[in-house]
Every structure is written in C-alpha cells, then in structure tokens.
Motif scaffolding. Structure first.
Motif, PDB file in Angstrom:
ATOM      1  N   TYR A  10     110.882  44.921  29.350  1.00  0.00           N
ATOM      2  CA  TYR A  10     111.576  44.155  30.367  1.00  0.00           C
ATOM      3  C   TYR A  10     112.831  43.489  29.831  1.00  0.00           C
ATOM      4  N   TRP A  41     106.790  41.094  35.167  1.00  0.00           N
ATOM      5  CA  TRP A  41     106.436  40.045  34.215  1.00  0.00           C
ATOM      6  C   TRP A  41     104.973  39.614  34.362  1.00  0.00           C
ATOM      7  N   TYR A  44     102.968  42.112  32.684  1.00  0.00           N
ATOM      8  CA  TYR A  44     103.167  42.078  31.232  1.00  0.00           C
ATOM      9  C   TYR A  44     102.420  40.930  30.562  1.00  0.00           C
TER      10      TYR A  44
END
Length: 107
Positions: A10, A41, A44
């Motif tokens: 990212y 996010w 992640y």
C-alpha cells in the motif's frame, strides 16, 4: 538493511520500482481497482486486530494494550509489516522503553 517499503503493497515502492516497474504498476492498479484504500488498510492491519483481541482475552491491561497496538499501527504506517511492527514493539518493551515496561506491570 531492512527497507520497509519493499514489504507493504500500500506504500509506493520507489526503491523497488526501477527493478520491476510492470509488477509494481500491476499491483497498485489491482488494489486501486478492487478495493477502496481504507478497505486495503483494514485488511492489511487485520493481524494487529487479531493479536490485540487475543491479548484482551489474556487479561493484559488496556493502557498497555492501547500503547502497544497504537505504536504498532504507527510502524505499519511507516512501512513495516504488521508482524514486523509487533516484533519491534515487543523488542522495545523488553529493553528500551521504560514506559511500556511500566504499563505492562500495571494491574
């Protein structure tokens, strides 16, 4: 030497992009096309969330838990993987950070 930008899909991988520009472009396009940035996010950081929830069940005090996982989140934002971030914070907790040691000892 560890370079966190090679790990996190990212974060723009400027140091890596000159070696594999097509791979990087494809990866970034895939994430832009399939998921919103916030969803990327959230996905992640899921290892951080899972770990925090397990530590709550173990009875770790909330002050220490918040400190540990907010610090981990800061490191993830700087390019560490969630696993590397947790490992770094635990290293600080065992040696360098007196405040983390004190909050861990609180009941």
């Amino acid at each position: 030497m560890y370079y966190p930008y090679n790990q996190n899909p990212y974060i723009p991988q400027r140091a890596y992009a000159h070696k594999h520009p097509n791979e990087i472009a494809w990866l970034h396009q895939y994430y832009r096309d399939t998921k919103s940035l916030p969803d990327q996010w959230v996905e992640y950081i899921q290892p951080l969330v899972t770990r925090a929830l397990s530590e709550v069940e173990e009875g770790i005090n909330l002050t220490h838990l918040f400190q540990e996982f907010i610090l981990s989140g800061v490191l993830v934002g700087q390019g560490f993987t969630p696993e590397q971030a947790i490992e770094q914070v635990e290293t600080w907790e065992k040696g360098e950070s007196k405040l983390l040691q004190a909050s861990k000892a609180m009941k």
